[in-house]
Design an enzyme around this catalytic site. Structure first.
Site, short mmCIF file in Angstrom:
data_model
loop_
_atom_site.label_atom_id
_atom_site.label_comp_id
_atom_site.label_asym_id
_atom_site.label_seq_id
_atom_site.Cartn_x
_atom_site.Cartn_y
_atom_site.Cartn_z
N LYS A 170 0.89 -1.17 0.00
CA LYS A 170 0.00 0.00 0.00
C LYS A 170 0.92 1.21 0.00
CE LYS A 170 -1.64 3.13 2.02
NZ LYS A 170 -1.45 4.57 1.63
N GLU A 245 9.76 1.86 10.60
CA GLU A 245 10.81 2.81 10.22
C GLU A 245 10.18 4.19 10.36
OE1 GLU A 245 14.24 3.38 9.66
OE2 GLU A 245 13.89 1.40 8.77
N CYS A 279 13.92 11.05 6.39
CA CYS A 279 13.70 10.76 7.82
C CYS A 279 14.99 10.92 8.61
CB CYS A 279 13.08 9.39 8.01
SG CYS A 279 13.68 8.17 6.87
N GLU A 377 9.90 16.56 14.37
CA GLU A 377 10.31 16.36 12.98
C GLU A 377 9.55 17.35 12.10
OE1 GLU A 377 9.28 12.55 11.12
OE2 GLU A 377 11.31 12.52 10.33
#
Ligand code: NAP
Ligand code: MG
Length: 470
Positions: A170, A245, A279, A377
């Site tokens: 997906k 992750e 990331c 973040e």
């Protein structure tokens, strides 16, 4: 752009079960460039059944044969490199040169590494009077983000295939066209029907259905920590394996004696690449008090070499962020930085162009460790520079977030840098500008995740052990 009006299930493009659609938007000009079907739980169920049906045959295929098919997949990706790069630039907005070199180049290297590893990996080991068999976990539900639309897919699919697993993917709703091209490549490479299946759709519908499906043995997710926690809870309740992750807030620690100009320029490049949407981006630069103002000036000069604009123009080094939501979110963080008292030395919250989701390359100085921009973040082209007093202070700041994905240390010599890196709570550290390695385990300490991707460690995530005693 061309798009399939269906799902790739059981080796063929099949109509979606429902009629919902996702519009794909080019973030550089805000135009709709294609539509793909938004999958439902029924599509996910059909895909998981196809993957389950293909599992016994694929798991029993000789590792060398599976590895040869990964090699064939790599060859198709290589042959179609230009087309894939253009598609990534159109749906994500990364500058075309970066799309070719990194967005497509890195996954080709990853596929190559698994074409080799899959053939040479020891799927059996001897321990005393036992033989330990490393067997495929089974059906993998892979859920990927938009920031590296091909790499995030290949980093899961290639090791899963090498291990003998079958999959349902997906992909992110913002970048489904790259995922469709990948499915075409799988088909062209001759990978047997049902081994890889694609369901495009939204996270809360198709993603949630995949994570919760009882026919899935391992959920491998890359994305935000918030969604990762939810997926981990769902998988945990079903005693299902999970790999997460997640986000990062990586520190770039410049110790006294390091090559300051090189460290700052490399660090700025690391944040501006992919418009800060990596990331492991080194978004916190830590500089000793004595060199602080010099580093701030160097960083301000370095970001000036990142003009934003049309990502198909070779002069452009900074593309837009992926979508309207991220555009709001990133500029909101910049406004928050100003509000909390950080000193803006480049960029700011105003959109630099009339159209497109552009953010000015931004540098903040006088950032303190507890500020929002030093803790959360941002996922945009925003660098925070923090001063430190001594090495212990630098270590406290570097380790002082909930994340631990990447990092970098610069010092006069490797020994000093390595000694510092050993004390960092993080999964990867680049020493004096060390380069990305497709074989090195990639993954997080703390809330940056569970499990590792890439190389032999990444392959091991898709295996479970059975021991035979003699
Ligand atoms: P996200 O929502 O976590 O998306 C990642 C993937 O998970 C997408 O395929 C998404 O589908 C899917 N998803 C969303 N909700 C789900 C659910 N309830 N169940 C199952 N799957 C679900 O990330 P995002 O909203 O795109 O980005 C938000 C923030 O996440 C960014 O600002 C950044 O901080 C972080 N992020 C981190 C990474 C990374 O590599 N670690 C990558 C991307 C984003 P949809 O595409 O339909 O949402
Ligand atoms: Mg989303």
């Amino acid at each position: 752009m061309k798009a399939h009006d269906g799902m790739y299930i059981g080796g063929a493009w099949r109509p979606a079960a429902g009629r919902d659609r996702i519009e794909v938007v080019n973030p550089a000009d805000e135009q709709v460039i294609a539509e793909v079907p938004a999958g439902s739980a029924d599509d996910v169920d059909a895909a998981v059944r196809a993957a389950r049906a293909a599992l016994p045959g694929w798991a029993a295929t000789a590792p060398a044969e599976r590895a040869a098919l990964i090699g064939a997949l790599r060859d198709v990706l290589l042959a179609r490199k230009g087309e894939i790069a253009q598609t990534i630039t159109a749906e994500l907005g990364s500058p075309l040169g970066f799309s070719e070199m990194v967005q497509v180049g890195a996954p080709i290297a990853v596929a190559s590494s698994y074409a080799e590893l899959g053939a040479s990996y020891a799927f059996e080991e001897r321990l005393g009077n036992s033989t330990v068999l490393l067997e495929p976990i089974g059906v993998v539900g892979a859920i990927t983000p938009w920031n590296y639309p091909l790499h995030q897919v290949v980093a899961k699919v290639a090791p899963a295939l090498a291990a003998g697993c079958t999959l349902v993917l997906k992909p992110a709703e913002d970048t489904p066209l790259t995922a469709q091209l990948f499915a075409e490549a799988v088909h062209e490479a001759g990978i047997p029907a049902g081994v890889f299946n694609l369901v495009t759709g939204t996270g809360p519908v198709a993603g949630q259905a995949l994570a919760a499906h009882e026919g899935v043995d391992l959920v491998s997710f890359t994305g935000s920590t918030a969604v990762g926690k939810q997926i981990g809870a769902t998988a945990g309740a079903a005693v299902k394996r999970v790999a997460l992750e997640l986000g990062g807030k990586s520190a770039n620690v410049i110790l006294p004696g390091a090559d300051l100009a090189k460290a700052v320029a490399t660090g700025v490049g690391h944040v501006m690449n992919n418009t800060g949407q990596s990331c492991n981006a080194l978004t916190r630069m830590l500089v000793h008090r004595d060199q602080y103002e010099e580093a701030v000036s160097l960083a301000a000069a370095a970001v000036a070499t990142y003009p934003s604009g049309d990502p198909t123009d070779p002069a452009t080094r900074l593309g837009p962020v992926v979508n309207a939501k991220q555009h709001e979110r990133v500029r909101g963080y910049i406004a928050k930085g100003v509000e909390e008292g950080a000193r803006l030395v480049a960029g700011g919250p105003d959109a630099p162009h009339e159209r497109g989701y552009f953010v000015a390359p931004t540098v903040f100085a006088d950032v303190t460790p507890e500020m929002t921009i030093a803790q959360e973040e941002i996922f945009g082209p925003v660098l925070s520079i923090l001063p430190y007093e001594d090495e212990e202070d630098a270590l406290r700041i570097a380790n002082g977030t909930v994340y631990g994905l990447g990092g970098a240390v610069w010092a006069a010599d490797e020994e000093t840098a390595v000694a510092f890196a050993r004390r960092m709570d993080t999964g990867q550290v680049d020493i004096n500008g060390g380069r990305f390695n497709v074989l090195a385990p990639f993954g997080g300490y703390k809330q940056s995740g569970v499990g590792r991707e890439l190389g032999p460690h990444g392959l091991a995530e898709y295996l479970q052990t059975k021991s035979l005693q003699f």
